[in-house]
Scaffold this motif. Structure first.
Motif, mmCIF file in Angstrom:
data_model
loop_
_atom_site.group_PDB
_atom_site.id
_atom_site.type_symbol
_atom_site.label_atom_id
_atom_site.label_comp_id
_atom_site.label_asym_id
_atom_site.label_seq_id
_atom_site.Cartn_x
_atom_site.Cartn_y
_atom_site.Cartn_z
ATOM 1 N N SER A 17 -66.136 -21.731 40.197
ATOM 2 C CA SER A 17 -66.996 -22.900 40.419
ATOM 3 C C SER A 17 -67.962 -23.059 39.256
ATOM 4 O O SER A 17 -68.322 -22.082 38.596
ATOM 5 C CB SER A 17 -67.785 -22.752 41.723
ATOM 6 O OG SER A 17 -66.927 -22.720 42.844
ATOM 7 N N VAL A 18 -68.372 -24.283 39.021
ATOM 8 C CA VAL A 18 -69.384 -24.610 38.027
ATOM 9 C C VAL A 18 -70.407 -25.501 38.700
ATOM 10 O O VAL A 18 -70.060 -26.566 39.220
ATOM 11 C CB VAL A 18 -68.777 -25.319 36.794
ATOM 12 C CG1 VAL A 18 -69.881 -25.719 35.812
ATOM 13 C CG2 VAL A 18 -67.756 -24.417 36.107
ATOM 14 N N VAL B 253 -63.777 -25.636 40.401
ATOM 15 C CA VAL B 253 -62.966 -26.255 39.350
ATOM 16 C C VAL B 253 -61.607 -25.596 39.202
ATOM 17 O O VAL B 253 -60.742 -26.102 38.482
ATOM 18 C CB VAL B 253 -63.711 -26.221 37.993
ATOM 19 C CG1 VAL B 253 -64.974 -27.062 38.052
ATOM 20 C CG2 VAL B 253 -64.028 -24.791 37.561
ATOM 21 N N SER B 254 -61.399 -24.454 39.863
ATOM 22 C CA SER B 254 -60.118 -23.765 39.792
ATOM 23 C C SER B 254 -59.896 -22.983 41.076
ATOM 24 O O SER B 254 -60.849 -22.460 41.670
ATOM 25 C CB SER B 254 -60.086 -22.817 38.588
ATOM 26 O OG SER B 254 -58.902 -22.034 38.582
ATOM 27 N N ASN C 54 -67.099 -23.224 28.891
ATOM 28 C CA ASN C 54 -66.019 -23.595 29.798
ATOM 29 C C ASN C 54 -65.080 -24.559 29.074
ATOM 30 O O ASN C 54 -65.541 -25.513 28.440
ATOM 31 C CB ASN C 54 -66.563 -24.256 31.060
ATOM 32 C CG ASN C 54 -67.352 -23.298 31.925
ATOM 33 O OD1 ASN C 54 -67.003 -22.130 32.045
ATOM 34 N ND2 ASN C 54 -68.434 -23.775 32.528
ATOM 35 N N TYR D 276 -62.013 -27.288 29.210
ATOM 36 C CA TYR D 276 -61.300 -28.253 30.048
ATOM 37 C C TYR D 276 -60.308 -29.029 29.183
ATOM 38 O O TYR D 276 -60.469 -29.114 27.960
ATOM 39 C CB TYR D 276 -62.263 -29.253 30.683
ATOM 40 C CG TYR D 276 -63.302 -28.669 31.605
ATOM 41 C CD1 TYR D 276 -63.139 -28.712 32.990
ATOM 42 C CD2 TYR D 276 -64.478 -28.101 31.105
ATOM 43 C CE1 TYR D 276 -64.112 -28.198 33.849
ATOM 44 C CE2 TYR D 276 -65.451 -27.580 31.946
ATOM 45 C CZ TYR D 276 -65.259 -27.640 33.316
ATOM 46 O OH TYR D 276 -66.213 -27.130 34.148
ATOM 47 N N GLU E 153 -59.038 -31.088 33.775
ATOM 48 C CA GLU E 153 -58.548 -29.836 34.353
ATOM 49 C C GLU E 153 -59.227 -28.649 33.664
ATOM 50 O O GLU E 153 -59.237 -28.561 32.438
ATOM 51 C CB GLU E 153 -57.031 -29.744 34.174
ATOM 52 C CG GLU E 153 -56.415 -28.433 34.602
ATOM 53 C CD GLU E 153 -54.942 -28.339 34.244
ATOM 54 O OE1 GLU E 153 -54.403 -27.217 34.275
ATOM 55 O OE2 GLU E 153 -54.337 -29.379 33.895
ATOM 56 N N TYR E 154 -59.786 -27.751 34.463
ATOM 57 C CA TYR E 154 -60.384 -26.530 33.923
ATOM 58 C C TYR E 154 -59.273 -25.574 33.520
ATOM 59 O O TYR E 154 -58.338 -25.314 34.295
ATOM 60 C CB TYR E 154 -61.270 -25.896 34.989
ATOM 61 C CG TYR E 154 -61.839 -24.542 34.624
ATOM 62 C CD1 TYR E 154 -63.053 -24.439 33.963
ATOM 63 C CD2 TYR E 154 -61.164 -23.364 34.959
ATOM 64 C CE1 TYR E 154 -63.596 -23.191 33.636
ATOM 65 C CE2 TYR E 154 -61.695 -22.119 34.637
ATOM 66 C CZ TYR E 154 -62.897 -22.041 33.970
ATOM 67 O OH TYR E 154 -63.411 -20.814 33.648
ATOM 68 N N VAL F 57 -62.468 -19.895 30.234
ATOM 69 C CA VAL F 57 -63.818 -19.701 29.711
ATOM 70 C C VAL F 57 -63.742 -18.816 28.477
ATOM 71 O O VAL F 57 -62.899 -17.920 28.398
ATOM 72 C CB VAL F 57 -64.740 -19.067 30.778
ATOM 73 C CG1 VAL F 57 -64.244 -17.689 31.191
ATOM 74 C CG2 VAL F 57 -66.185 -18.993 30.291
ATOM 75 N N GLN G 101 -67.399 -27.085 27.182
ATOM 76 C CA GLN G 101 -68.675 -27.230 27.890
ATOM 77 C C GLN G 101 -69.569 -26.039 27.569
ATOM 78 O O GLN G 101 -69.284 -24.904 27.937
ATOM 79 C CB GLN G 101 -68.454 -27.328 29.395
ATOM 80 C CG GLN G 101 -69.714 -27.569 30.202
ATOM 81 C CD GLN G 101 -69.426 -27.598 31.687
ATOM 82 O OE1 GLN G 101 -68.668 -26.788 32.215
ATOM 83 N NE2 GLN G 101 -70.042 -28.556 32.391
ATOM 84 N N SER H 57 -75.390 -25.710 32.216
ATOM 85 C CA SER H 57 -74.189 -26.142 31.510
ATOM 86 C C SER H 57 -74.318 -27.589 31.054
ATOM 87 O O SER H 57 -74.968 -28.408 31.711
ATOM 88 C CB SER H 57 -72.944 -25.975 32.390
ATOM 89 O OG SER H 57 -73.098 -26.662 33.618
ATOM 90 N N LEU I 97 -70.134 -32.823 30.718
ATOM 91 C CA LEU I 97 -68.840 -32.911 30.037
ATOM 92 C C LEU I 97 -68.760 -34.101 29.088
ATOM 93 O O LEU I 97 -68.143 -34.022 28.018
ATOM 94 C CB LEU I 97 -67.704 -32.992 31.063
ATOM 95 C CG LEU I 97 -67.120 -31.664 31.543
ATOM 96 C CD1 LEU I 97 -65.963 -31.903 32.490
ATOM 97 C CD2 LEU I 97 -66.692 -30.799 30.380
#
Length: 527
Positions: A224-225, A230-231, A457, A459, A477-478, A481, A506, A514, A517
């Motif tokens: 998560s962010v 996110v994944s 991050n 994407y 789409e993530y 990292v 990111q 963060s 985007l």
């Protein structure tokens, strides 16, 4: 002039070793600085010509000095293998055979085959550096005193009694041998045994600002962010680990109404972990547990706390902060949103935090903040307080993150125009009938400064042109990292009809913030 014979290409042996040592110093130092190493363990398990021992000692001494200069607080540890005579001969203690190496670095990690009196003998040889002796323990029990495994604390008790330090080798034993009933429970139980022996040695953090923890252990089943998942794939990346809370293991004989664990199934606010509180809580009952011990001196500036909570029903979760002062004594603050009347007589002060998220926020996370000024005090402890309002029997609350800083304003990140982003080693391929791409993406600031950021991050937006309209469309789409200024994309599947790929980086700050985007640097690749 070109060399006219093979002899012209040779250097005296002493010069060769000097040049090699200088290269090794540079590589060791640069790797530690670039990748954030805490230091080096020097494990040389081959015989060395005794005439080269002075070169080896020069290397150890110089590496130790350059590491201390470049990475304050770093350590260079010598492993108990090669002796001063140049032979591989494990001493299993500190003695005259390995002490010359110990004397020029930060400590020694002894081999595991020691006897009960070896820690005490090593302490005598070390003198006032006895804590720099790390007695090795193989958790798999291969020749280790006490047998390792669930009896690791047998060796630890002897080490503590002798006033030396311990080096735990292969604590992955818990996972690799599939200890029952499950990994997380067995892991907590094993480290609980370690804590019973070494409980007087607890690292104190926070010790400097900013302080941030999202309880991430560098693994999980989702990512998560800022409270948004996110994944949803399994992942491992030890570099993503943040400060871990003090979670005490309790066996079945201990009366405990609330179980506390770093969890990977409940939703996380950042990364893949969270701190989950689950159990039962009767009417007017509370449950408290220590999260962090601190040594953070408060100055004249206000300090800002931010934390995130998700709970079910009327389960409430607050924070208790303990401050101390040589002149004013101890002061305990409670941070709680609801039902605070019952606590007014138990704490020095009760603070109701301000909620940053909207009550109907889709993520379910409540992000809370408060500001305090405690000039002259030292933050020594952070605790969690569980309570109900009104009190149902079942209790479930999740703590997502804790952030402490001297500023409550968001980090201002350099705009995308401040970065140079490049794609290298681009390779197109095919996998199961789908087009793929592999490439290395790297980025740096145009001004040449070293970016001071914690993570990035990555994407990708797979863009396509849908007739008859001409604008690009795509979903973000993530994909991973990075903790350095580079990321390798391996065999990314490209759907048919994709016209271009936009890789976005990111930027993430040390305090968990963060970049948006739409402001992030990116690399555009036409398909």
């Amino acid at each position: 002039m070109a060399p006219n014979s093979e002899q012209d290409l040779l250097l005296p042996q002493e010069e060769v070793h000097l040049i090699k040592n200088q290269i090794d110093f540079l590589i060791g130092e640069e790797l530690a600085v670039a990748l954030g190493f805490d230091g080096w363990l020097l494990n040389i398990e081959v015989d060395i010509d005794v005439e080269q021992i002075p070169n080896l000692k020069e290397f150890i001494s110089h590496l130790t000095q350059t590491m201390h200069s470049s990475v304050p607080g770093s350590l260079v540890i010598w492993y108990d293998s090669v002796t001063i005579g140049g032979f591989v001969s494990y001493q299993n203690q500190l003695n005259e055979q390995n002490k010359p190496f110990f004397d020029i670095c930060d400590g020694i990690f002894t081999n595991y085959w020691w006897q009960e009196d070896y820690p005490e003998k090593s302490a005598e040889v070390a003198g006032d550096r006895k804590f720099d002796v790390y007695m090795g323990i193989d958790v798999f029990g291969r020749g280790t005193y006490g047998g390792g495994g669930w009896d690791t604390n047998v060796a630890l008790d002897v080490i503590v009694k002798s006033d030396v330090s311990a080096a735990l080798f292969a604590p992955g034993w818990v996972y690799e041998t599939n200890q029952p009933p499950d990994f997380q429970t067995a892991q907590n139980r094993w480290w609980g045994l370690v804590e019973q022996s070494m409980g007087n040695v607890v690292q104190k953090y926070p010790s400097a600002l900013p302080f941030y923890s999202n309880f991430d252990q560098g693994r999980g089943s989702h990512i998560s962010v800022d409270g948004v998942q996110v994944s949803s794939t399994q992942w491992n990346n030890i570099s993503s680990q943040t400060f871990q809370p003090f979670v005490e293991y309790a066996d079945g004989s201990t009366l405990k109404t609330i179980d506390v664990l770093v969890d990977f199934t409940e939703a996380s606010f950042g990364g893949g972990g969270n701190l989950t509180f689950r159990g039962t809580l009767e009417a007017d009952a509370t449950f408290s547990t220590r999260l962090f011990l601190g040594q953070l001196l408060m100055d004249s500036l206000p300090v800002h706390f931010t934390y995130s909570v998700k709970s079910e029903g009327n389960s409430q979760l607050g924070l208790s902060l303990i401050f101390s002062s040589e002149t004013e004594g101890e002061k305990t603050l409670l941070i709680a949103s609801w039902g605070t009347n019952r606590f007014s007589s138990k704490f020095s002060d009760v603070i109701v935090p301000h909620r940053l998220t909207k009550l109907n926020d889709a993520s379910g996370w409540a992000v809370l903040e408060f500001t305090i000024a405690m000039n002259g005090y030292t933050l020594t402890e952070i605790n969690a307080i569980c309570y109900n309002d009104p009190p149902p029997v079942e209790y479930l609350a999740v703590l997502g993150h804790i952030k402490i800083s001297t500023s409550n304003t968001p980090t201002v990140f350099p705009p995308s125009t401040s970065w140079i982003v490049e794609g290298q080693d681009i390779e197109w391929g095919d996998s199961q009938g789908s087009k793929t791409v592999s490439l290395k993406i790297s980025w740096k600031l145009k001004d040449g400064k070293n970016p001071p950021y914690q993570a990035y991050n990555i994407y990708v937006e797979k863009q396509s042109i849908r007739a008859p309209r001409t604008q690009l469309e795509g979903e973000v789409e993530y994909i991973g990292v990075a903790h350095v200024e580079a990321f390798y994309v391996s065999q990314l599947a490209i759907p048919s009809g994709t016209s271009s790929l936009k890789f976005m980086i990111q930027v993430c700050d040390v305090d968990g913030g963060s970049q948006k985007l739409e402001d992030a640097p990116y690399f555009q690749l036409n398909v």
